[in-house]
Design a protein around this motif. Structure first.
Motif, PDB file in Angstrom:
ATOM      1  N   LEU A   1       3.415  -0.577  -5.137  1.00 52.45           N
ATOM      2  CA  LEU A   1       4.476  -0.930  -6.081  1.00 52.45           C
ATOM      3  C   LEU A   1       5.678   0.009  -5.950  1.00 52.45           C
ATOM      4  CD1 LEU A   1       2.197  -1.700  -9.129  1.00 52.45           C
ATOM      5  CD2 LEU A   1       3.448  -3.342  -7.739  1.00 52.45           C
TER       6      LEU A   1
ATOM      7  N   ILE B   1       6.064  -6.585  -3.004  1.00 47.93           N
ATOM      8  CA  ILE B   1       6.448  -7.961  -3.346  1.00 47.93           C
ATOM      9  C   ILE B   1       7.310  -7.835  -4.615  1.00 47.93           C
ATOM     10  CG2 ILE B   1       5.587 -10.247  -4.007  1.00 47.93           C
ATOM     11  CD1 ILE B   1       2.830  -9.288  -2.730  1.00 47.93           C
TER      12      ILE B   1
ATOM     13  N   LEU C   1       1.147  -7.751  -9.554  1.00 48.84           N
ATOM     14  CA  LEU C   1       0.448  -9.022  -9.365  1.00 48.84           C
ATOM     15  C   LEU C   1      -1.049  -8.780  -9.354  1.00 48.84           C
ATOM     16  CD1 LEU C   1       2.676 -10.323  -6.463  1.00 48.84           C
ATOM     17  CD2 LEU C   1       2.356 -11.518  -8.632  1.00 48.84           C
TER      18      LEU C   1
HETATM   19  N1  SAM Z   1      -1.403  -0.029 -11.251  1.00 45.35           N
HETATM   20  C1  SAM Z   1      -1.678  -0.400  -9.899  1.00 45.35           C
HETATM   21  C2  SAM Z   1      -0.671   0.259  -8.948  1.00 45.35           C
HETATM   22  O1  SAM Z   1       0.078   1.095  -9.401  1.00 45.35           O
HETATM   23  O2  SAM Z   1      -0.655  -0.042  -7.776  1.00 45.35           O
HETATM   24  C3  SAM Z   1      -1.648  -1.886  -9.792  1.00 45.35           C
HETATM   25  C4  SAM Z   1      -2.602  -2.369  -8.786  1.00 45.35           C
HETATM   26  S1  SAM Z   1      -2.430  -4.055  -8.407  1.00 45.35           S
HETATM   27  C5  SAM Z   1      -3.091  -4.852  -9.786  1.00 45.35           C
HETATM   28  C6  SAM Z   1      -3.676  -4.221  -7.166  1.00 45.35           C
HETATM   29  C7  SAM Z   1      -3.163  -4.266  -5.766  1.00 45.35           C
HETATM   30  O3  SAM Z   1      -2.471  -5.494  -5.565  1.00 45.35           O
HETATM   31  C8  SAM Z   1      -2.206  -3.187  -5.366  1.00 45.35           C
HETATM   32  O4  SAM Z   1      -2.868  -2.007  -4.950  1.00 45.35           O
HETATM   33  C9  SAM Z   1      -1.480  -3.837  -4.196  1.00 45.35           C
HETATM   34  O5  SAM Z   1      -2.274  -3.793  -3.048  1.00 45.35           O
HETATM   35  C10 SAM Z   1      -1.392  -5.282  -4.667  1.00 45.35           C
HETATM   36  N2  SAM Z   1      -0.149  -5.603  -5.380  1.00 45.35           N
HETATM   37  C11 SAM Z   1      -0.040  -6.095  -6.620  1.00 45.35           C
HETATM   38  N3  SAM Z   1       1.243  -6.329  -6.926  1.00 45.35           N
HETATM   39  C12 SAM Z   1       1.967  -5.959  -5.842  1.00 45.35           C
HETATM   40  C13 SAM Z   1       3.349  -5.974  -5.528  1.00 45.35           C
HETATM   41  N4  SAM Z   1       4.260  -6.412  -6.383  1.00 45.35           N
HETATM   42  N5  SAM Z   1       3.730  -5.557  -4.307  1.00 45.35           N
HETATM   43  C14 SAM Z   1       2.828  -5.125  -3.402  1.00 45.35           C
HETATM   44  N6  SAM Z   1       1.500  -5.097  -3.656  1.00 45.35           N
HETATM   45  C15 SAM Z   1       1.069  -5.509  -4.840  1.00 45.35           C
END
Ligand code: SAM
Length: 265
Positions: free
Chosen positions: A199, A239, A248
């Motif tokens: 992120l 993303i 996401l």
């Molecule tokens: N709090 C966590 C963080 O800071 O990364 C959120 C984890 S997210 C729910 C789980 C995974 O989904 C992330 O580690 C990444 O691999 C992917 N992911 C979710 N949203 C994303 C985004 N907007 N851009 C890139 N990867 C994303």
């Protein structure tokens, strides 16, 4: 041929099959449960026959069921006819599938992965949710990825819930598991781009120049991708988050990433 009929819920075979709902039992036997004729058809198409095929007394004739029975026997497995309450007990559902298969788990060693066999591969760090993992395996299969690599302590891809979410793709893509240290050493010889997802990344997911085969790294649902793995990537991408949501769902993000990577192939 007359198949063995089991009607007792306390039968040892029924107890052993039920126990496959527990990780400990799956680990010690190396087996897992797949429910429904669709799953069993997927397995047969991949040359995988069940060790045990449990068929409900009320199961209707179907050419695929005949094929499953024949393949089970030909591979040295057993076809067993069971009652509806037994199917309910094993599947822990009120409306169980009328056919259940017990299969051997197959993990592909990291050293056996041939990166060039597919345009894209997925690596997951400490994925915790079986529904997410099953959905990712299904999505990786749909997008044409070669397989899914599980890094560190991940949820079991052969749990009943994960297998259900794969919709049969658990038989179609390679599944590997590894420690972080082993992955980091193996990644050194990856011939294409290694792309992390974070992120806090500054690159957009479509901006990074990509060399196939792409290896996409996804992080844990709560903590995200660790600094250690992110540092081992050629590039980390994000993303765009255009509304109020700050991230996401892991499986959705993986779907976006693998389609972007395979569409560009
Ligand atoms: N709090 C966590 C963080 O800071 O990364 C959120 C984890 S997210 C729910 C789980 C995974 O989904 C992330 O580690 C990444 O691999 C992917 N992911 C979710 N949203 C994303 C985004 N907007 N851009 C890139 N990867 C994303």
């Amino acid at each position: 041929m007359t198949d063995r009929l089991i009607t007792s819920l306390t039968n040892d075979t029924v107890k052993n099959v039920r126990a496959l709902n527990m990780r400990k039992e799956r680990e010690s036997t190396g087996q897992f449960l797949a429910e429904g004729l669709k799953f069993i058809g997927e397995a047969l198409d991949q040359g995988r026959a069940p060790r045990l095929l449990l068929v409900g007394m009320e199961a209707r004739d179907h050419p695929l069921l005949d094929r499953a029975k024949a393949a089970t026997r030909a591979a040295g497995g057993e076809v067993i006819v069971v009652t509806h309450p037994i199917l309910e007990k094993i599947s822990r559902r009120d409306n169980p599938q009328t056919v259940l298969g017990v299969f051997e788990q197959v993990y592909t060693p990291l050293s056996a992965i041939q990166p060039g066999a597919a345009p894209c591969w997925v690596a997951l760090e400490q994925v915790r949710d079986p529904g997410n993992l099953g959905t990712i395996i299904r999505t990786a299969d749909a997008a044409g990825c070669g397989g899914v690599i599980l890094i560190d302590d991940c949820v079991d891809p052969f749990s009943t819930e994960a297998v259900r979410a794969t919709m049969g793709s658990v038989f179609a893509v390679a599944i590997a598991r590894t420690t972080r240290a082993e992955f980091l050493a193996w990644r050194q010889s990856w011939p294409g781009s290694v792309i992390g997802t974070r992120l806090d990344a500054t690159h957009g997911y479509r901006d990074a120049a990509l060399q196939h085969p792409a290896l996409i790294l996804m992080g844990n649902e709560q903590a995200g991708l660790t600094d250690e793995l992110a540092a081992a990537c050629d590039v980390n991408v994000k993303i765009p988050m255009r509304g109020r949501a700050d991230s996401l769902n892991l499986a959705i993000a993986t779907g976006i990433m693998v389609y972007a990577a395979t569409d560009a192939a």
